[in-house]
Write a protein that holds these residues in place. Structure first.
Motif, short mmCIF file in Angstrom:
data_model
loop_
_atom_site.label_atom_id
_atom_site.label_comp_id
_atom_site.label_asym_id
_atom_site.label_seq_id
_atom_site.Cartn_x
_atom_site.Cartn_y
_atom_site.Cartn_z
N VAL A 49 0.86 -1.18 0.00
CA VAL A 49 0.00 0.00 0.00
C VAL A 49 0.89 1.23 0.00
CG1 VAL A 49 -0.16 0.04 2.54
CG2 VAL A 49 -1.95 1.15 1.17
N ALA A 50 0.40 2.33 -0.58
CA ALA A 50 1.16 3.58 -0.62
C ALA A 50 0.38 4.67 0.10
CB ALA A 50 1.42 3.99 -2.07
N VAL A 51 1.11 5.50 0.84
CA VAL A 51 0.52 6.61 1.58
C VAL A 51 1.22 7.90 1.15
CG1 VAL A 51 0.28 7.68 3.85
CG2 VAL A 51 -0.13 5.22 3.57
N ARG A 92 -5.99 0.31 -11.44
CA ARG A 92 -6.29 -1.07 -11.06
C ARG A 92 -6.73 -1.15 -9.60
NH1 ARG A 92 -1.80 -3.16 -12.55
NH2 ARG A 92 -2.50 -3.70 -14.64
N HIS A 93 -6.15 -0.31 -8.73
CA HIS A 93 -6.49 -0.30 -7.30
C HIS A 93 -7.07 1.07 -6.94
CE1 HIS A 93 -4.36 -4.11 -6.57
NE2 HIS A 93 -3.44 -3.65 -7.42
N PRO A 94 -7.89 1.13 -5.89
CA PRO A 94 -8.55 2.39 -5.55
C PRO A 94 -7.63 3.40 -4.87
CG PRO A 94 -9.13 0.71 -3.95
CD PRO A 94 -8.32 0.02 -5.01
N VAL A 95 -7.96 4.67 -5.05
CA VAL A 95 -7.29 5.77 -4.36
C VAL A 95 -8.29 6.35 -3.36
CG1 VAL A 95 -6.21 8.04 -4.59
CG2 VAL A 95 -5.85 6.30 -6.36
N HIS A 96 -7.90 6.39 -2.08
CA HIS A 96 -8.77 6.96 -1.05
C HIS A 96 -8.20 8.30 -0.60
CE1 HIS A 96 -11.48 7.22 2.39
NE2 HIS A 96 -10.42 7.54 3.12
N VAL A 97 -9.05 9.32 -0.59
CA VAL A 97 -8.64 10.65 -0.12
C VAL A 97 -9.17 10.85 1.30
CG1 VAL A 97 -8.90 13.13 -0.45
CG2 VAL A 97 -8.51 11.65 -2.42
N ALA A 98 -8.26 11.05 2.24
CA ALA A 98 -8.63 11.28 3.64
C ALA A 98 -8.62 12.79 3.89
CB ALA A 98 -7.66 10.57 4.57
N ASP A 99 -9.79 13.41 3.79
CA ASP A 99 -9.89 14.85 3.99
C ASP A 99 -10.72 15.21 5.23
OD1 ASP A 99 -12.33 14.03 3.06
OD2 ASP A 99 -12.36 15.35 1.30
N ARG A 100 -10.96 14.21 6.10
CA ARG A 100 -11.65 14.45 7.37
C ARG A 100 -11.04 13.55 8.43
NH1 ARG A 100 -15.22 10.45 8.86
NH2 ARG A 100 -15.77 8.91 7.26
N LEU A 130 -7.88 -0.99 5.30
CA LEU A 130 -7.49 -1.64 4.05
C LEU A 130 -7.97 -3.08 4.13
CD1 LEU A 130 -5.90 -1.63 1.36
CD2 LEU A 130 -3.90 -2.38 2.68
N THR A 131 -8.88 -3.45 3.24
CA THR A 131 -9.46 -4.79 3.30
C THR A 131 -8.55 -5.79 2.58
OG1 THR A 131 -10.74 -4.41 1.28
CG2 THR A 131 -11.77 -3.81 3.38
N LYS A 132 -8.81 -7.07 2.82
CA LYS A 132 -7.96 -8.11 2.25
C LYS A 132 -8.09 -8.20 0.73
CE LYS A 132 -7.59 -10.90 6.41
NZ LYS A 132 -7.86 -12.21 7.08
N ASP A 133 -9.19 -7.68 0.18
CA ASP A 133 -9.32 -7.69 -1.27
C ASP A 133 -8.76 -6.42 -1.92
OD1 ASP A 133 -11.15 -5.81 -0.46
OD2 ASP A 133 -12.90 -6.76 -1.39
N GLY A 134 -8.06 -5.60 -1.12
CA GLY A 134 -7.39 -4.41 -1.66
C GLY A 134 -8.28 -3.18 -1.75
N GLY A 135 -9.42 -3.17 -1.07
CA GLY A 135 -10.29 -2.01 -1.09
C GLY A 135 -10.13 -1.16 0.16
N TRP A 136 -10.84 -0.04 0.19
CA TRP A 136 -10.82 0.86 1.34
C TRP A 136 -12.21 0.90 1.97
CZ3 TRP A 136 -6.27 2.26 3.06
CH2 TRP A 136 -5.20 2.45 2.17
N GLN A 137 -12.27 0.81 3.30
CA GLN A 137 -13.53 0.91 4.02
C GLN A 137 -13.39 2.01 5.07
OE1 GLN A 137 -14.98 -2.73 5.80
NE2 GLN A 137 -16.39 -1.63 7.18
N ALA A 138 -14.12 3.12 4.89
CA ALA A 138 -14.00 4.27 5.79
C ALA A 138 -14.99 4.16 6.93
CB ALA A 138 -14.23 5.56 5.01
N PRO A 160 -14.38 -6.55 9.94
CA PRO A 160 -14.01 -7.92 9.57
C PRO A 160 -13.21 -7.93 8.26
CG PRO A 160 -16.33 -7.78 10.15
CD PRO A 160 -15.83 -6.37 10.06
N GLY A 161 -12.18 -8.72 8.22
CA GLY A 161 -11.36 -8.82 7.01
C GLY A 161 -10.39 -7.67 6.82
N ALA A 162 -10.20 -6.85 7.85
CA ALA A 162 -9.27 -5.71 7.74
C ALA A 162 -7.83 -6.22 7.68
CB ALA A 162 -9.45 -4.76 8.90
N ARG A 163 -7.08 -5.73 6.75
CA ARG A 163 -5.67 -6.07 6.67
C ARG A 163 -4.81 -5.07 7.45
NH1 ARG A 163 -2.09 -6.83 1.11
NH2 ARG A 163 -0.29 -7.80 2.15
N ALA A 164 -5.31 -3.83 7.57
CA ALA A 164 -4.66 -2.78 8.37
C ALA A 164 -5.68 -1.71 8.65
CB ALA A 164 -3.45 -2.20 7.64
N VAL A 165 -5.52 -1.03 9.77
CA VAL A 165 -6.41 0.08 10.15
C VAL A 165 -5.58 1.36 10.19
CG1 VAL A 165 -7.84 1.08 11.96
CG2 VAL A 165 -8.02 -1.36 11.43
#
Length: 446
Positions: free
Chosen positions: A38-40, A97-105, A111-119, A130-135
């Motif tokens: 993952v990139a930050v 190919r992978h999502p970009v999440h903007v954290a503006d709040r 980061l879910t195990k399927d490579g998505g973002w859950q806010a 559930p299924g979080a790979r990192a918080v």
């Protein structure tokens, strides 16, 4: 264990385009080659408000797209003067190919195990998803104007720090739950830690900064990735780490240390990182206390191999010497440098008033008052003043050319009160004597 590439303070703009493009492009290549998960980007992706059609926006979008084709990307809102609100809104729209999440709040994102973002819906998760790979705990730039409207402008800066400290402590419970579930916890923030050091070596003291190391560690995140300060530096406490990645390139003269991005490895209870250097441009300062020395500049150009470097020449001169600096000659001596920046400081002549000079009765007395005020000797000046009062300038010049010793002339004393009294007394005595003689004549007649 999750592998994270942290980039910060990219400062894309037309002015910085060459440096930002070269350094960020290199960093993206390295992140892909090293197989990050993952990139930050921890704030200040741009340097100021930009038009969508500007080359800087196109190049930044191209690199973020290339990064997002490899792994999920999280972009944090930076300083509002660099990234006006809404600047980052275009990046989630990239067809990567992978999502970009903007954290503006303020909030958390998993980061879910399927490579998505859950806010999170609110400021934090109630339970570990559930299924979080990192918080990730996200603390973007806080709008101090909003705080000022509540507590007042003079109290806003310190109030932000107090409120953020309370907020960060509130994340400790959910981060502890994630650790118990073997989920890595990562904080991402943009702001200043009290006591950190700028890229020019200046400590950030005071009580008006957003964070302290204590407040950030209180969030109980295993790693805290920080942006805003351009110097890479870090702090460690009980196995947890806070670190500034520093700017991706060297955008100003006088920046002291290497530039790059951080490659993190974060586990539920372990963290480590390394700085991967980018090919930032080389900057050199040539500093002179007086007039710039052209021979020294030419020697430095050869000895320091300044071809292709960005050189700043600084000097300090008095007002009477300001016209003696040959700027074109300096640039010619540094002709192979990529850029030459000239900064001259002119020291103004300071004139002090001589108190009481207007009340002096004579020119000689005025000279004495001036000499006392400036710490000068008045003797030689008074001698020359007396000579000017009794001789013509041509006579003085002729005497000097002839090698004659200057005549010593007694200084004219100003007419004081006692002298005036003596002069007034003379006619009175004469009048009395005349009266006495007249009386004597009259007596003889009788």
């Amino acid at each position: 264990m999750i592998k994270v590439a942290q980039f910060s303070d990219l400062h894309f703009s037309d002015k910085n385009l060459e440096e930002a493009s070269r350094c960020f492009g290199f960093a993206v290549d390295q992140a892909i080659e090293r197989g990050v998960d993952v990139a930050v980007i921890s704030g200040d992706s741009t340097d100021h408000a930009l038009d969508v059609h500007s080359p800087a926006v196109e190049r930044l979008a191209r690199e973020v797209r290339r990064l997002a084709d490899h792994c999920p990307v999280l972009m944090l809102q930076g300083t509002f003067s660099h990234e006006p609100p809404g600047t980052l809104a275009i990046f989630p729209l990239l067809a990567s190919r992978h999502p970009v999440h903007v954290a503006d709040r303020l909030g958390q994102v998993a980061l879910t195990k399927d490579g998505g973002w859950q806010a999170s819906q609110g400021w934090r998760f109630d339970v570990v998803p559930p299924g979080a790979r990192a918080v990730f705990t996200c603390v973007p730039t806080v709008n101090k104007a909003t705080v000022a409207a509540t507590v007042g402008a003079t109290e806003a800066a310190e109030a932000v720090g107090h409120e953020l400290a309370a907020l960060l402590a509130g994340y400790a419970a959910i981060n502890a739950a994630a650790r118990a579930a073997q989920v890595p916890t990562i904080g991402v923030a943009h702001g200043t830690i009290t006591g950190c050091v700028t890229e020019h070596g200046v400590p950030m003291a005071g009580f008006d900064h957003e964070f302290t190391t204590t407040s950030l560690f209180s969030a109980a995140a295993q790693a805290f990735m920080l942006g805003h300060i351009h110097k890479h530096q870090s702090w460690e406490d009980d196995g947890r780490v806070l670190a500034y990645a520093g700017s991706i390139g060297r955008f100003h003269h006088g920046e002291l240390d290497a530039k790059g991005f951080l490659l993190w490895e974060v586990g539920a209870a372990v963290v480590r990182f390394q700085l991967i250097e980018t090919p930032a441009r080389r900057t050199v300062d040539l500093v002179f206390e007086g007039l710039p020395d052209l021979d020294a500049i030419a020697k430095a150009a050869q000895d320091l191999a300044l071809a292709g470097a960005y050189v700043r020449v600084r000097w300090q001169v008095g007002e009477e010497e300001r016209a003696s600096v040959d700027r074109d000659a300096i640039k010619r001596a540094l002709g192979e440098a990529a850029d030459v920046q000239l900064e001259g400081r002119v020291v103004p002549v300071v004139r002090s008033r001589a108190a009481g000079i207007s009340r002096a009765n004579s020119l000689q007395e005025k000279v004495r008052v001036w000499a006392r005020a400036t710490g000068s000797e008045d003797g030689p000046l008074l001698e020359r003043l007396a000579e000017l009062a009794h001789r013509q300038p041509s006579q003085i010049a002729g005497a000097i050319l002839a090698g004659e010793e200057p005549e010593r002339i007694e200084e004219e004393q100003p007419q004081g009160v006692e002298q005036q009294a003596d002069e007034l007394a003379v006619p009175s005595v004469r009048a009395l004597a005349q009266e006495a003689r007249q009386d004597a004549v009259e007596l003889e007649l009788f």
